[in-house]
Each structure stands twice: as C-alpha cells, then as structure tokens.
Design an enzyme around this catalytic site. Structure first.
Site, short mmCIF file in Angstrom:
data_model
loop_
_atom_site.label_atom_id
_atom_site.label_comp_id
_atom_site.label_asym_id
_atom_site.label_seq_id
_atom_site.Cartn_x
_atom_site.Cartn_y
_atom_site.Cartn_z
NE ARG A 140 -3.85 -2.17 2.20
CZ ARG A 140 -3.59 -3.25 2.94
NH1 ARG A 140 -2.54 -3.27 3.73
NH2 ARG A 140 -4.39 -4.28 2.87
CE LYS A 169 -1.24 13.96 -14.23
NZ LYS A 169 -1.58 14.32 -15.62
CD GLU A 181 6.36 17.31 -22.55
OE1 GLU A 181 5.73 18.29 -22.12
OE2 GLU A 181 5.80 16.29 -23.02
CE LYS A 214 4.60 17.62 -13.89
NZ LYS A 214 4.75 16.43 -14.70
CD GLU A 237 -4.24 16.80 -15.64
OE1 GLU A 237 -3.17 16.24 -15.40
OE2 GLU A 237 -4.82 16.73 -16.73
NE ARG A 249 0.02 17.31 -12.57
CZ ARG A 249 0.59 16.43 -11.76
NH1 ARG A 249 0.24 16.35 -10.51
NH2 ARG A 249 1.53 15.61 -12.22
CG ASN A 264 -2.64 17.91 -20.19
OD1 ASN A 264 -1.66 17.20 -20.03
ND2 ASN A 264 -3.73 17.82 -19.43
CG HIS A 297 0.50 17.14 -23.77
ND1 HIS A 297 1.25 18.29 -23.83
CD2 HIS A 297 1.30 16.21 -23.18
CE1 HIS A 297 2.44 18.07 -23.29
NE2 HIS A 297 2.50 16.82 -22.90
CG HIS A 312 -2.22 12.61 -25.91
ND1 HIS A 312 -2.88 13.09 -24.80
CD2 HIS A 312 -0.94 12.42 -25.53
CE1 HIS A 312 -2.01 13.17 -23.79
NE2 HIS A 312 -0.84 12.78 -24.22
CG HIS A 356 5.00 12.33 -25.18
ND1 HIS A 356 3.62 12.30 -25.34
CD2 HIS A 356 5.23 13.23 -24.18
CE1 HIS A 356 3.07 13.13 -24.47
NE2 HIS A 356 4.02 13.71 -23.76
N1 LIG Z 1 4.31 10.83 -15.10
C1 LIG Z 1 4.21 11.91 -15.83
O1 LIG Z 1 3.80 12.98 -15.37
C2 LIG Z 1 4.67 11.84 -17.26
C3 LIG Z 1 4.84 13.01 -17.99
C4 LIG Z 1 5.33 12.92 -19.29
C5 LIG Z 1 5.62 11.67 -19.83
N2 LIG Z 1 5.43 10.55 -19.09
C6 LIG Z 1 5.76 9.22 -19.61
O2 LIG Z 1 7.15 9.18 -19.88
C7 LIG Z 1 7.39 8.19 -20.89
C8 LIG Z 1 8.38 8.74 -21.88
O3 LIG Z 1 9.57 9.01 -21.21
P1 LIG Z 1 10.93 9.24 -22.01
O4 LIG Z 1 10.71 10.22 -23.09
O5 LIG Z 1 11.97 9.49 -21.01
O6 LIG Z 1 11.14 7.85 -22.78
P2 LIG Z 1 11.83 6.48 -22.33
O7 LIG Z 1 11.72 6.26 -20.89
O8 LIG Z 1 11.29 5.45 -23.24
O9 LIG Z 1 13.37 6.75 -22.70
C9 LIG Z 1 13.72 6.98 -24.04
C10 LIG Z 1 14.87 6.09 -24.49
O10 LIG Z 1 16.10 6.62 -24.02
C11 LIG Z 1 16.88 5.60 -23.41
N3 LIG Z 1 17.70 6.26 -22.40
C12 LIG Z 1 17.30 6.72 -21.20
N4 LIG Z 1 18.28 7.39 -20.62
C13 LIG Z 1 19.33 7.37 -21.46
C14 LIG Z 1 20.64 7.93 -21.42
N5 LIG Z 1 21.04 8.70 -20.41
N6 LIG Z 1 21.47 7.70 -22.45
C15 LIG Z 1 21.05 6.97 -23.51
N7 LIG Z 1 19.82 6.45 -23.63
C16 LIG Z 1 18.98 6.64 -22.60
C17 LIG Z 1 15.84 4.65 -22.86
O11 LIG Z 1 16.37 3.41 -22.62
C18 LIG Z 1 14.80 4.67 -23.97
O12 LIG Z 1 15.15 3.79 -25.00
C19 LIG Z 1 6.04 7.83 -21.47
O13 LIG Z 1 5.66 6.57 -21.00
C20 LIG Z 1 5.10 8.91 -20.93
O14 LIG Z 1 3.78 8.43 -20.76
C21 LIG Z 1 4.96 10.61 -17.81
#
Ligand SMILES: NC(=O)c1ccc[n+]([C@@H]2O[C@H](COP(=O)([O-])OP(=O)(O)OC[C@H]3O[C@@H](n4cnc5c(N)ncnc54)[C@H](O)[C@@H]3O)[C@@H](O)[C@H]2O)c1
Length: 366
Positions: A129, A151, A193, A235, A245, A249, A253, A256, A260, A273
C-alpha cells in the site's frame, strides 16, 4: 547542485539538479530500511547502474559505518521503451520484492527515462500500500516532466496510462552528465516539454529559450541546468496548487490533446511523445490565432523556436485531418459538443478553452 523544492504537506521532496549527482549524492539519507531495489531498463542500466550502486553503498557506509554490510541492494532491468510499462512488468517488480522479503521500509530507485519512472512509481504506490521511491531520471523529458509531480502509471492494451496512481517520490536526483549519452532526437523531444513551460505560462522563459536554443542542443551545462531548474520550478508550482489536475495542472497539457491524436493514429511508432507535442503546440497556436485569440506573429515565434530546438512542426502527411479529429474526440477531455483544449492568447498566456470541430479541422490542415 541546484535544488527545487516541492513542499506538498506531508509529502514534501526536493529535486536535485546538476552535474556529477550520481557520484556525489547522499542517497543514504533517503533510504530508511536496508532493502533497496533499483529498477531500470537496458541502456541506462548498462551505462549508469554501476556508478549508482557504488554511490548508494558509499553514502550508506559514510552514514552508518556498522550497518554498511547490512544494505541489501538488488536490481531489476527491463527492455528499453514503452513496452516495459505494463501490469506484467509491475508484477515482475512485485515478485522480486516478495523474493527479497521486502517490507514497508524498502526503497525503490527508478534509474531511466519516463517509462521506468512511471513504472517504478506505480509499483512503489502499490507494494504494501505504498513505499518510498527515488527518481533518478536519465532523459531530459523525465528530468523536466515525468519524474516531477507524482503521476505514475502503466499502459493497458486499451490505451496509455489507463491504470495509475498519484504517488510522490522521496526525491528526484537529476545528473545532467547522463544526457551526454542521450540520442539527439530524445534530447529535442525533452526540449519540447521545456518549450511547453515557456509557451503556455512564461513569456520571459520563452524568450530565454530563443536566445539559448543552440547552447541547449550543445548540452552547455549552465544553460541546461537553468532550463531544467526553471521547468521543474514551474511544474512544482503547478503541482502544489493543483496536485490532482482539476484546474491549473491541465495547462501542462498544452499541445498534448493534438499530440496524443498524432501518437495514437501512428500507433505510438515512428514519433516521439515530445515531437508529437511540438506539432500539437503549433496546432493549438494556429487554432488560437484562427479564432482571433492570438497573433500570427506569436505562432511564427513558436514555429521558429521549435525548429531551433530541432523539433518538427508539421503533421505527418499520411495522417488525415478527419481521422485526427475523430481520435481527439475519443480523448478524455472531450465534453458534449466542443472539445476541451489548452489554447493561448499569445506566448506565456495559455488557458483551458474549447473549440468546435470546424476550427480544429482547419488547424490540422495548416
Ligand atoms: N508521469 C508523468 O507525469 C509523465 C509526464 C510525461 C511523460 N510521461 C511518460 O514518460 C514516458 C516517456 O519518457 P521518455 O521520453 O523518457 O522515454 P523512455 O523512458 O522510453 O526513454 C527513451 C529512451 O532513451 C533511453 N535512455 C534513457 N536514458 C538514457 C541515457 N542517459 N542515455 C542513452 N539512452 C537513454 C531509454 O532506454 C529509452 O530507449 C512515457 O511513458 C510517458 O507516458 C509521464
């Protein structure tokens, strides 16, 4: 090291930003028990897990001489990419924790991009939990966006982020040195972003980005740290005022809802993304200008800055406006008739608005 605080009552935490953090940060201060599980994916694990593990052990030793041997540190590594963000992966984390006989004082450490951060936070929210977790983001997107704000989620076949929880980390430790290994395209996607924060809510920061785009792409440490600090401050402020949100918040978006739709129609393949969000922000600006809310000059500035950050601004030609509109309608923000969107009155002046189909179609065709 720079620090941004997120003073949520009872769940306050700090975001540490700077070079060398992985080698210097006092992780032990945040680790309550003796069990630590590092969750990562192949690339960041290969590049940075050893240095992280060494620093956790070193900081633990410095803090508790006698208990140094007692630390039980395990790792679990997933494949890179979105495919890891599933209930099945969370199940693997739970099995690992059960095998470790981890109790409520276990600490999970997310070493990776947003995928790993979201998955680890999700597992931390549910194990017994809710247990502690630390975000060690290794992509720019994770540093400025996903690791901040609590999130967490995994995807279902029916859609992205459908199962999740709000669960704040104990700390975020962003070592900007790790961005040196990040592919340029991923760096630019993270910059989308960063650009978003200026575009919807901070005209001064937008102007700073216009002046420093080249330095950011060159990974200039001073510029990069400033951009990350400013993004996290913005943020954190928004999260503080509207953690769940229900209001402000939503402004995060910006771009977005359009973005999306692009990602969904492309089945989340061939576009990052941040790239989809960059295209989406330009659509939101064009729509705003079309309906007389903002000037075409501001749209042009947004397009120019996106290009300077090596981001796309045009909709991939294979995606038809009608299909994009239909996909937007499926988005959870669609309310009776008009679609709810983040629009702007110009740079730094985003707001939650609504738009009719005809105006949206026009924005998709431009
Ligand atoms: N929680 C939230 O508020 C929130 C906000 C925005 C996005 N997200 C989520 O984040 C995700 C996308 O995250 P992302 O863009 O970081 O993508 P990701 O986590 O897929 O990373 C992108 C790629 O970079 C590689 N990588 C990571 N660090 C590295 C480094 N230092 N050197 C070389 N390669 C590296 C990873 O292995 C991966 O292949 C999505 O799932 C999205 O839904 C969440």
């Amino acid at each position: 090291m720079d620090k941004v605080s997120v003073p949520l009552a009872g769940r306050e935490y700090d975001i540490y930003i700077g070079p060398g953090a992985l080698q210097n940060f006092d992780f032990a201060r945040l680790i309550a028990g003796r069990d630590v599980l590092i969750v990562s994916s192949e690339t960041p694990a290969k590049l940075y897990a050893d240095v992280l593990i060494a620093q956790i052990k070193r900081s633990h030793k410095l803090r508790e001489q006698s208990a140094a041997q007692a630390l039980r540190l395990e790792s679990i590594v997933f494949a890179d990419g979105e495919s890891a963000k599933t209930l099945a992966s969370a199940g693997e984390i739970f099995a690992k924790l059960a095998h470790m006989q981890a109790s409520r004082d276990v600490t999970l450490v997310a070493l990776g991009g947003g995928v790993i951060g979201d998955l680890t936070g999700f597992a931390a929210a549910l194990w017994m939990r809710g247990v502690a977790f630390i975000q060690v983001p290794t992509t720019l997107l994770a540093m400025v966006d996903s690791s901040v704000g609590g999130k967490t989620a995994v995807n279902l076949p029916a859609g992205k982020n459908l199962v999740g929880a709000f669960w704040q980390p104990k700390a975020v430790v962003a070592d900007i040195d790790v961005l040196r290994t990040l592919p340029t395209r991923e760096l630019s996607a993270g910059l989308a972003e960063v650009l978003k924060y200026g575009a919807y809510g901070d005209a001064e920061f937008f102007a700073w980005l216009e002046a420093h785009a080249a330095k950011l792409l060159q990974l200039d440490p001073v510029a990069l740290t400033h951009a990350i600090v400013r993004s996290c401050q913005q943020k954190a402020g928004v999260v503080l005022r509207d953690e769940r949100e229900t209001g402000e918040r939503m402004l995060l978006n910006f771009g977005h809802t359009f973005g999306h739709a692009i990602e969904a129609l492309m089945d989340y393949k061939g576009i990052l993304h941040g790239e989809a969000v960059a295209i989406g922000m330009v659509r939101a600006a064009q729509l705003s200008a079309d309906i007389g809310l903002s000037s075409a000059a501001d749209t042009q500035r947004l397009i120019a800055l996106s290009h300077a950050l090596q981001l796309p601004t045009r909709v991939p030609p294979a995606l038809l406006p009608a299909a994009l509109l239909a996909t937007m309608r499926l988005d959870k923000k669609a309310i009776s008739g008009a679609i709810r969107l983040i629009l702007w009155r110009g740079i730094g002046a985003g707001f939650v608005g609504t738009a009719e189909d005809a105006a949206i179609l026009r924005a998709w065709t431009q």
